[in-house]
Design an enzyme around this catalytic site. Structure first.
Site, PDB file in Angstrom:
ATOM      1  N   CYS A  44      65.878  72.655  -6.486  1.00  0.00           N
ATOM      2  CA  CYS A  44      66.807  71.683  -7.065  1.00  0.00           C
ATOM      3  C   CYS A  44      68.207  72.298  -7.124  1.00  0.00           C
ATOM      4  O   CYS A  44      68.415  73.436  -6.716  1.00  0.00           O
ATOM      5  CB  CYS A  44      66.360  71.306  -8.473  1.00  0.00           C
ATOM      6  SG  CYS A  44      64.639  70.792  -8.574  1.00  0.00           S
ATOM      7  N   ARG A  57      88.295  85.424  20.781  1.00  0.00           N
ATOM      8  CA  ARG A  57      88.614  84.811  19.488  1.00  0.00           C
ATOM      9  C   ARG A  57      90.125  84.805  19.282  1.00  0.00           C
ATOM     10  O   ARG A  57      90.761  83.786  19.463  1.00  0.00           O
ATOM     11  CB  ARG A  57      87.878  85.571  18.378  1.00  0.00           C
ATOM     12  CG  ARG A  57      87.863  84.889  17.050  1.00  0.00           C
ATOM     13  CD  ARG A  57      86.836  85.475  16.100  1.00  0.00           C
ATOM     14  NE  ARG A  57      87.052  86.886  15.762  1.00  0.00           N
ATOM     15  CZ  ARG A  57      86.264  87.574  14.924  1.00  0.00           C
ATOM     16  NH1 ARG A  57      85.229  86.972  14.355  1.00  0.00           N
ATOM     17  NH2 ARG A  57      86.501  88.851  14.658  1.00  0.00           N
ATOM     18  N   HIS A  83      88.154  93.978  19.241  1.00  0.00           N
ATOM     19  CA  HIS A  83      86.879  93.724  18.543  1.00  0.00           C
ATOM     20  C   HIS A  83      85.799  93.437  19.582  1.00  0.00           C
ATOM     21  O   HIS A  83      86.036  92.702  20.534  1.00  0.00           O
ATOM     22  CB  HIS A  83      87.055  92.526  17.602  1.00  0.00           C
ATOM     23  CG  HIS A  83      85.934  92.321  16.633  1.00  0.00           C
ATOM     24  ND1 HIS A  83      85.528  93.288  15.743  1.00  0.00           N
ATOM     25  CD2 HIS A  83      85.139  91.260  16.397  1.00  0.00           C
ATOM     26  CE1 HIS A  83      84.535  92.823  14.999  1.00  0.00           C
ATOM     27  NE2 HIS A  83      84.273  91.594  15.382  1.00  0.00           N
ATOM     28  N   ARG A 128      86.346  99.979  11.553  1.00  0.00           N
ATOM     29  CA  ARG A 128      86.374  98.869  10.589  1.00  0.00           C
ATOM     30  C   ARG A 128      84.934  98.653  10.132  1.00  0.00           C
ATOM     31  O   ARG A 128      84.129  98.035  10.815  1.00  0.00           O
ATOM     32  CB  ARG A 128      86.966  97.617  11.256  1.00  0.00           C
ATOM     33  CG  ARG A 128      88.381  97.827  11.786  1.00  0.00           C
ATOM     34  CD  ARG A 128      88.985  96.547  12.311  1.00  0.00           C
ATOM     35  NE  ARG A 128      88.163  95.923  13.333  1.00  0.00           N
ATOM     36  CZ  ARG A 128      88.202  96.198  14.639  1.00  0.00           C
ATOM     37  NH1 ARG A 128      89.069  97.099  15.106  1.00  0.00           N
ATOM     38  NH2 ARG A 128      87.407  95.587  15.480  1.00  0.00           N
ATOM     39  N   ASP A 153      69.911  73.278  -9.687  1.00  0.00           N
ATOM     40  CA  ASP A 153      70.072  74.343 -10.691  1.00  0.00           C
ATOM     41  C   ASP A 153      68.783  75.090 -11.001  1.00  0.00           C
ATOM     42  O   ASP A 153      68.793  76.043 -11.775  1.00  0.00           O
ATOM     43  CB  ASP A 153      70.584  73.741 -12.004  1.00  0.00           C
ATOM     44  CG  ASP A 153      71.665  72.716 -11.769  1.00  0.00           C
ATOM     45  OD1 ASP A 153      72.719  73.096 -11.236  1.00  0.00           O
ATOM     46  OD2 ASP A 153      71.439  71.528 -12.071  1.00  0.00           O
ATOM     47  N   TYR A 193      61.052  67.284  -6.885  1.00  0.00           N
ATOM     48  CA  TYR A 193      61.445  66.051  -6.178  1.00  0.00           C
ATOM     49  C   TYR A 193      60.576  65.830  -4.940  1.00  0.00           C
ATOM     50  O   TYR A 193      60.288  66.767  -4.197  1.00  0.00           O
ATOM     51  CB  TYR A 193      62.896  66.170  -5.704  1.00  0.00           C
ATOM     52  CG  TYR A 193      63.928  66.124  -6.797  1.00  0.00           C
ATOM     53  CD1 TYR A 193      64.073  65.005  -7.608  1.00  0.00           C
ATOM     54  CD2 TYR A 193      64.787  67.194  -7.002  1.00  0.00           C
ATOM     55  CE1 TYR A 193      65.052  64.966  -8.596  1.00  0.00           C
ATOM     56  CE2 TYR A 193      65.764  67.169  -7.987  1.00  0.00           C
ATOM     57  CZ  TYR A 193      65.890  66.048  -8.779  1.00  0.00           C
ATOM     58  OH  TYR A 193      66.852  66.012  -9.759  1.00  0.00           O
ATOM     59  N   LYS A 222      86.578  91.595   3.263  1.00  0.00           N
ATOM     60  CA  LYS A 222      86.903  90.160   3.360  1.00  0.00           C
ATOM     61  C   LYS A 222      85.805  89.326   2.705  1.00  0.00           C
ATOM     62  O   LYS A 222      84.711  89.845   2.442  1.00  0.00           O
ATOM     63  CB  LYS A 222      87.058  89.781   4.835  1.00  0.00           C
ATOM     64  CG  LYS A 222      85.789  89.989   5.665  1.00  0.00           C
ATOM     65  CD  LYS A 222      86.062  89.873   7.156  1.00  0.00           C
ATOM     66  CE  LYS A 222      84.792  90.096   7.954  1.00  0.00           C
ATOM     67  NZ  LYS A 222      85.070  90.217   9.389  1.00  0.00           N
TER      68      LYS A 222
HETATM   69  C1  LIG Z   1      84.554  91.400   9.849  1.00  0.00           C
HETATM   70  C2  LIG Z   1      85.178  92.267  10.837  1.00  0.00           C
HETATM   71  C3  LIG Z   1      84.773  93.600  10.979  1.00  0.00           C
HETATM   72  C4  LIG Z   1      83.576  94.185  10.256  1.00  0.00           C
HETATM   73  O1  LIG Z   1      82.436  93.959  11.040  1.00  0.00           O
HETATM   74  P1  LIG Z   1      80.987  94.454  10.555  1.00  0.00           P
HETATM   75  O2  LIG Z   1      80.078  94.018  11.630  1.00  0.00           O
HETATM   76  O3  LIG Z   1      80.728  93.740   9.262  1.00  0.00           O
HETATM   77  O4  LIG Z   1      81.081  95.911  10.375  1.00  0.00           O
HETATM   78  C5  LIG Z   1      85.491  94.408  11.848  1.00  0.00           C
HETATM   79  N1  LIG Z   1      86.535  93.914  12.555  1.00  0.00           N
HETATM   80  C6  LIG Z   1      86.936  92.637  12.464  1.00  0.00           C
HETATM   81  C7  LIG Z   1      88.083  92.169  13.275  1.00  0.00           C
HETATM   82  C8  LIG Z   1      86.271  91.762  11.616  1.00  0.00           C
HETATM   83  O5  LIG Z   1      86.667  90.497  11.536  1.00  0.00           O
END
Ligand SMILES: *Cc1c(COP(=O)(O)O)cnc(C)c1O
Length: 376
Positions: free
Chosen positions: A314, A136, A166, A222, A316, A268, A40
């Site tokens: 700055c 979430r 998660h 994941r 750039d 600056y 992602k």
């Molecule tokens: C981004 C994400 C991950 C990956 O997590 P990491 O800590 O980068 O390994 C796994 N599961 C979900 C739902 C995520 O949004």
């Protein structure tokens, strides 16, 4: 390096590091757990297509993204493995997801019902998300789960191919909350198994959970941040459960070198005054690239040595104090290795009081990504 850009500032992505990190992870996992490579946010700023292709060569079996748009970009690049969208996609995205065989995440009965009103060109694959404590997205209760399974049963054009959750604290020393989330998941899983006899892919672990509890990962992990060679936290880093290689480095070249006198000021607002006669170099990168002003005071590498950023950054351009004169075109490394010296992502993150995840994401598309080390 053959490059088609006219400003010497670039990010180099070492694909051999991606390959290495995936193989290290696979070695820790039982054969029954596959790797879903998470790409992602344009592969955490590394470039999703190039990372995805290398990840699949290294043994990843599927890909995960946050948006349907990100999944479509991978399909456009002829990548044909399973792709899971981890975020909530509005029901109007279902026909295009089905058309491209992209798996969506769902957890609401109304979502299923709204999709029933669309004609899908092909069956839609979905994974069901359970919120076991992240707070979430996801369904939270057994009664929600029962209701959604009844609704799912009535809709033959939607195929349930996975369920997942998660963790909120998998990267922290104390496992208490993670164990609570696991218990909650197991309870929902018992209800699920009793109501749903069809096989599904079960997955719970991000990088932190997978590295620390590789034997508890069900059918897949994941794998995000650690595929890029970054540790999810200082706790996971210090446990030394895996040896990772950072894939991302950031480089530029000197475009101006000058000697200034004591009292001369830089940039600056004149926040920096030379204490004595000093050599000052200018590199063409700034907050317009995501190299934000708060990075004032960080070191960069030139000639294999640390040199501080001086004066305000700055839009750039950025100025650095050199230890001597260097020719125009001298390579400056802002993140990564140079002649035995190393500025790692965690040092940049620490300077910004944030996590390493944020750093490659914040270097924006004005900085070209150059790939090296591709493995077969
Ligand atoms: C981004 C994400 C991950 C990956 O997590 P990491 O800590 O980068 O390994 C796994 N599961 C979900 C739902 C995520 O949004």
């Amino acid at each position: 390096m053959k490059a088609s850009f006219y400003r010497d500032t670039w990010a180099e992505i070492d694909l051999s590091a991606i390959d290495h990190n995936i193989r290290q992870m696979a070695e820790k996992l039982p054969d029954t757990s596959d790797i879903i490579a998470i790409v992602k946010a344009d592969g955490y700023g590394h470039g999703s297509v190039a990372v995805a292709k290398q990840a699949l060569k290294a043994g990843a079996k599927a890909l995960g993204v946050a948006l349907l748009e990100e999944a479509l970009e991978l399909r456009k690049a002829q990548i044909d493995v399973p792709i899971l969208v981890l975020g909530w996609v509005p029901p109007r995205g279902a026909p295009v997801a089905a058309e491209h065989d992209i798996t969506l995440t769902f957890f609401q009965e109304e979502w299923l019902e709204e999709i029933s009103s669309y004609t899908l060109p092909k069956p839609l694959k979905v994974h069901m998300k359970w919120d076991t404590g992240m707070g979430r997205i996801g369904l939270r209760t057994e009664s929600e789960l029962r209701d959604i399974l009844y609704a799912l049963n009535k809709n033959p054009s939607i195929y349930l191919t996975g369920v997942f959750t998660h963790f909120a604290t998998a990267d922290e020393k104390d496992f208490t909350y993670l164990r609570k989330q696991q218990d909650c998941f197991e309870k929902l899983l018992a209800v699920f198994r009793e109501m749903w006899p069809h096989p599904v892919t079960i997955h719970t672990g991000n990088s932190a959970a997978s590295i620390r509890l590789p034997g508890e990962m069900y059918d897949a992990i994941r794998f995000g941040i650690s595929m890029y060679g970054l540790y999810p936290s200082s706790v996971v880093k210090s446990e030394q459960g895996i040896s990772l290689k950072q894939a991302f480095s950031l480089h530029s070249r000197l475009v101006n070198v000058k000697q200034v006198a004591a009292g001369d000021t830089i940039s600056y607002g004149r926040t920096y005054s030379a204490q004595e006669e000093e050599w000052i170099g200018t590199i063409p990168i700034g907050y317009g690239d995501g190299w934000i002003r708060k990075l004032q005071g960080m070191d960069v590498l030139a000639d294999g040595k640390r040199m501080p950023i001086v004066g305000r950054i700055c839009m750039d351009q950025t100025m650095i104090r050199l230890d001597q004169a260097y020719p125009i075109g001298t390579k400056v490394t802002l993140i990564g290795h140079q002649q035995g010296a190393f500025i790692d992502m965690d040092e940049v993150a620490a300077h910004l009081e944030t996590i390493n995840y944020e750093i490659p994401c914040m270097i924006n598309e004005r900085v070209p990504r150059i790939y090296s080390g591709s493995k077969r």
